[in-house]
Scaffold this active site. Structure first.
Site, PDB file in Angstrom:
ATOM      1  N   LYS A 244       0.856  -1.177   0.000  1.00 51.84           N
ATOM      2  CA  LYS A 244       0.000   0.000   0.000  1.00 51.84           C
ATOM      3  C   LYS A 244       0.896   1.232   0.000  1.00 51.84           C
ATOM      4  O   LYS A 244       1.688   1.427   0.921  1.00 51.84           O
ATOM      5  CB  LYS A 244      -0.931   0.002   1.216  1.00 51.84           C
ATOM      6  CG  LYS A 244      -1.964  -1.115   1.168  1.00 51.84           C
ATOM      7  CD  LYS A 244      -3.006  -1.014   2.255  1.00 51.84           C
ATOM      8  CE  LYS A 244      -4.039  -2.129   2.128  1.00 51.84           C
ATOM      9  NZ  LYS A 244      -5.074  -2.059   3.190  1.00 51.84           N
ATOM     10  N   ALA A 349       2.496  -9.200   5.081  1.00 49.18           N
ATOM     11  CA  ALA A 349       2.694 -10.585   4.660  1.00 49.18           C
ATOM     12  C   ALA A 349       1.364 -11.236   4.309  1.00 49.18           C
ATOM     13  O   ALA A 349       0.341 -10.998   4.965  1.00 49.18           O
ATOM     14  CB  ALA A 349       3.395 -11.369   5.769  1.00 49.18           C
ATOM     15  N   PHE A 350       1.398 -12.073   3.279  1.00 52.45           N
ATOM     16  CA  PHE A 350       0.193 -12.787   2.858  1.00 52.45           C
ATOM     17  C   PHE A 350      -0.108 -13.937   3.810  1.00 52.45           C
ATOM     18  O   PHE A 350       0.800 -14.593   4.325  1.00 52.45           O
ATOM     19  CB  PHE A 350       0.381 -13.332   1.445  1.00 52.45           C
ATOM     20  CG  PHE A 350      -0.346 -12.541   0.392  1.00 52.45           C
ATOM     21  CD1 PHE A 350      -1.337 -13.117  -0.372  1.00 52.45           C
ATOM     22  CD2 PHE A 350      -0.048 -11.201   0.199  1.00 52.45           C
ATOM     23  CE1 PHE A 350      -2.020 -12.384  -1.327  1.00 52.45           C
ATOM     24  CE2 PHE A 350      -0.717 -10.460  -0.754  1.00 52.45           C
ATOM     25  CZ  PHE A 350      -1.716 -11.054  -1.527  1.00 52.45           C
ATOM     26  N   ASP A 417     -13.808   1.693   9.898  1.00 55.45           N
ATOM     27  CA  ASP A 417     -14.132   0.991   8.648  1.00 55.45           C
ATOM     28  C   ASP A 417     -14.101  -0.527   8.810  1.00 55.45           C
ATOM     29  O   ASP A 417     -13.661  -1.233   7.911  1.00 55.45           O
ATOM     30  CB  ASP A 417     -13.149   1.430   7.557  1.00 55.45           C
ATOM     31  CG  ASP A 417     -13.589   0.988   6.173  1.00 55.45           C
ATOM     32  OD1 ASP A 417     -14.796   1.009   5.910  1.00 55.45           O
ATOM     33  OD2 ASP A 417     -12.727   0.614   5.360  1.00 55.45           O
ATOM     34  N   GLU A 422     -12.822 -11.505   9.393  1.00 55.67           N
ATOM     35  CA  GLU A 422     -12.475 -12.795   8.799  1.00 55.67           C
ATOM     36  C   GLU A 422     -11.893 -13.709   9.864  1.00 55.67           C
ATOM     37  O   GLU A 422     -11.267 -13.252  10.833  1.00 55.67           O
ATOM     38  CB  GLU A 422     -11.471 -12.623   7.652  1.00 55.67           C
ATOM     39  CG  GLU A 422     -12.049 -11.935   6.429  1.00 55.67           C
ATOM     40  CD  GLU A 422     -11.129 -12.039   5.226  1.00 55.67           C
ATOM     41  OE1 GLU A 422     -10.342 -13.014   5.147  1.00 55.67           O
ATOM     42  OE2 GLU A 422     -11.190 -11.148   4.360  1.00 55.67           O
ATOM     43  N   ASP A 437      -6.709  -5.117   7.095  1.00 63.81           N
ATOM     44  CA  ASP A 437      -7.086  -3.819   6.517  1.00 63.81           C
ATOM     45  C   ASP A 437      -7.251  -2.749   7.591  1.00 63.81           C
ATOM     46  O   ASP A 437      -8.371  -2.354   7.951  1.00 63.81           O
ATOM     47  CB  ASP A 437      -8.386  -3.949   5.707  1.00 63.81           C
ATOM     48  CG  ASP A 437      -8.203  -4.820   4.476  1.00 63.81           C
ATOM     49  OD1 ASP A 437      -7.072  -4.888   3.967  1.00 63.81           O
ATOM     50  OD2 ASP A 437      -9.184  -5.446   4.036  1.00 63.81           O
TER      51      ASP A 437
END
Length: 548
Positions: A244, A349-350, A417, A422, A437
């Site tokens: 980002k 990190a994913f 927001d 999840e 996020d």
């Protein structure tokens, strides 16, 4: 003859001057850029006010100007000065580390909530995961070879080799039912180091942006400001991270008239959220680090996505810029720009692929209306939590307590927001919530948005562990602003937060504790502080599923 020799001499002098100018203005700046210290290793129908076709980058790519200061990244020295002004122990020789003292405290050294019993408590099966990764690497090598052949490029580079000891592999294998990483994990620091330094080998849009390309209805967008501009970067060890870019300076606050859903996403908020999450001992934010990227070499030159290639251009100030496609914005004036090539951003990190570790995305019971005038039931009904407590899965698990943890975290960073949360399906209803996020946090240090705390103030419930950690962070020896300041100095882009944002954490922490105290006075401590999961919740026969 003398006149002819004079003409030859003038011609030679002219050619020499042209050659010198070419060396000085073109070759020498590129040599300086290479030899200088480097800190980092579908269409849309919206009308565009900027040029529809980007300028040819190869012909217009600017060179660094000697002595030019980069405007879009911070200096580490300023972080040290900030820490000394702020009273933290970091940056003051001879003083003990408050952060190390915090992590050495008995609260951070006690046994986890429940000991891990076996493979069922780990998110991934190592054997299955490693087979999956090997197939992914082999597929990437095949596609990369075909791509090179299509462009008639002969590549001397050897195929990528999958390495089981890679930090991103060990991070994903270490995820368990208690969090994304354990307190004692040595993998996280190595992962942060690798994301900061490893060269990129590919860049692309994220999957959600790809799904929306070409199917946008821009008339439904209040402000196409490009706030969701983000990219997926892959590194030489085959690890992936979400990038980002920097959108605004640290000192800029979100304007008072901005709705939360049109606010900028801030890269430094993602970085700070990871550090705060670790300090609170939640361990639910993916490891995140700051990095300076050369957008030309590390994004444009490695991407195979033609749409992404098409949105790069050179600005009138000779900076390399790029922008997002619809539905988020369609205009070059909302682009992000390097200086001239370097751009500051965050790298997160994913998590493991959904093929390996499916995740459930659930609307938050305290979701906001996301309209200019509407309100949700929780905003007008102070007894809203009573109905939530009678609804599956909030009536028979610790899901509600986890939502309250998340609300406390969001209140500290000022994030309004959080419309969904999840969680990994493997861990069931009692699994932890992943704090993804967080880029809309740390927008206004001068305002505390009390509505974010509604899950806590309406339900009057909190985990004992969470409360003890919050109380500890008010102690002068472990003051939240001090340990955050010290922790953030570890990041290469320090200072990550301005001093007013750090001090706002202390003020908001006191607001949380006062809210808990008010609940205890009204309901009694035994009815507010939960020492065991689901302690205050009993299954109801007339269940209504709000999560679906």
């Amino acid at each position: 003859m003398p006149g002819l020799r004079r003409d030859r001499l003038l011609t030679l002098l002219l050619l020499g001057a042209l050659l010198s100018a070419d060396l000085y203005f073109h070759l020498w700046p590129r040599v300086r850029l290479q030899l200088g210290p480097r800190t980092g290793p579908g269409g849309c129908s919206c009308p565009a006010s900027g040029p529809s076709t980007p300028a040819p980058l190869a012909a217009a790519a600017p060179a660094s100007r000697p002595g030019q200061a980069a405007l879009n990244f911070s200096q580490v020295q300023r972080g040290k000065e900030s820490a000394e002004r702020g009273g933290g122990s970091a940056g003051r020789p001879g003083l003990p580390s408050k952060l190390h003292g915090l992590f050495a405290h008995p609260l951070y050294r006690v046994q986890e909530e429940l000991p891990l019993q076996g493979p069922e408590d780990a998110l991934l099966s190592p054997r299955e995961a490693l087979r999956y990764y090997l197939r992914k690497v082999a597929r990437w090598n095949r596609r990369h070879k075909i791509y090179k052949e299509k462009l008639n490029q002969t590549s001397p580079e050897a195929p990528l080799q999958f390495q089981q000891e890679a930090s991103w592999v060990q991070f994903q294998l270490g995820i368990n039912r208690h969090g994304l990483y354990s307190r004692s994990s040595s993998t996280i620091n190595k992962l942060l180091h690798d994301m900061r330094h490893f060269p990129t080998i590919s860049a692309d849009y994220s999957q959600d942006e790809k799904a929306l390309l070409g199917v946008c209805d821009c008339t439904q967008i209040v402000k196409p400001s490009g706030v969701h501009l983000k990219l997926v970067l892959r590194f030489q060890d085959f690890g992936k991270a979400m990038f980002k870019p920097m959108r605004q300076q640290r000192e800029e606050e979100t304007p008072e008239d901005y709705f939360y859903f049109i606010d900028f996403q801030r890269h430094n908020a993602e970085i700070a959220a990871f550090h705060l999450d670790r300090i609170l001992d939640f361990r639910r934010v993916p490891p995140t680090v700051g990095r300076l990227l050369n957008v030309t070499k590390e994004i444009l030159e490695v991407t195979k996505n033609e749409i992404l290639q098409s949105v790069f251009f050179v600005s009138p100030a000779s900076n390399v810029c790029f922008f997002a496609k619809c539905p988020y914005m369609c205009k070059t004036e909302y682009a992000v720009c390097g200086n001239p090539h370097l751009l500051e951003g965050s790298l997160s990190a994913f998590l493991p692929s959904l093929n390996l570790a499916p995740r459930l995305s659930v609307p938050s019971p305290w979701i906001r209306s996301y309209s200019l005038a509407g309100k949700e039931e929780w905003e007008v009904n102070p007894l809203y939590c009573d109905s939530v407590k009678q609804t599956y899965p909030y009536n028979s698990s610790n899901r509600l307590l986890n939502i309250i943890d998340m609300a406390i975290f969001d209140f500290l960073i000022g994030n309004m927001d959080r419309h969904h949360y999840e969680m990994f399906t493997k861990f069931g209803d009692d699994g932890f919530l992943i704090h993804l996020d967080n880029a809309r946090g740390f927008g206004r240090h001068s305002h505390d948005e009390l509505s974010i705390l509604s899950p806590l103030s309406q339900c009057c419930m909190i985990k004992k562990k969470t409360l003890l950690h919050l109380q500890l962070l008010t102690d002068p020896d472990y003051r939240l602003s001090d340990v955050m300041r010290e922790s953030l100095q570890e990041d290469h882009l320090s200072p990550i937060l301005t001093e007013p944002h750090l001090l706002a954490l202390d003020r908001r922490l006191q607001v949380i504790l006062r809210t808990v105290e008010g609940c205890i006075r009204t309901h009694g401590e035994q009815n507010v502080v939960a020492t065991e999961p689901s302690e205050f919740l009993a299954p109801k026969s007339d269940q209504v599923d709000l999560a679906s």
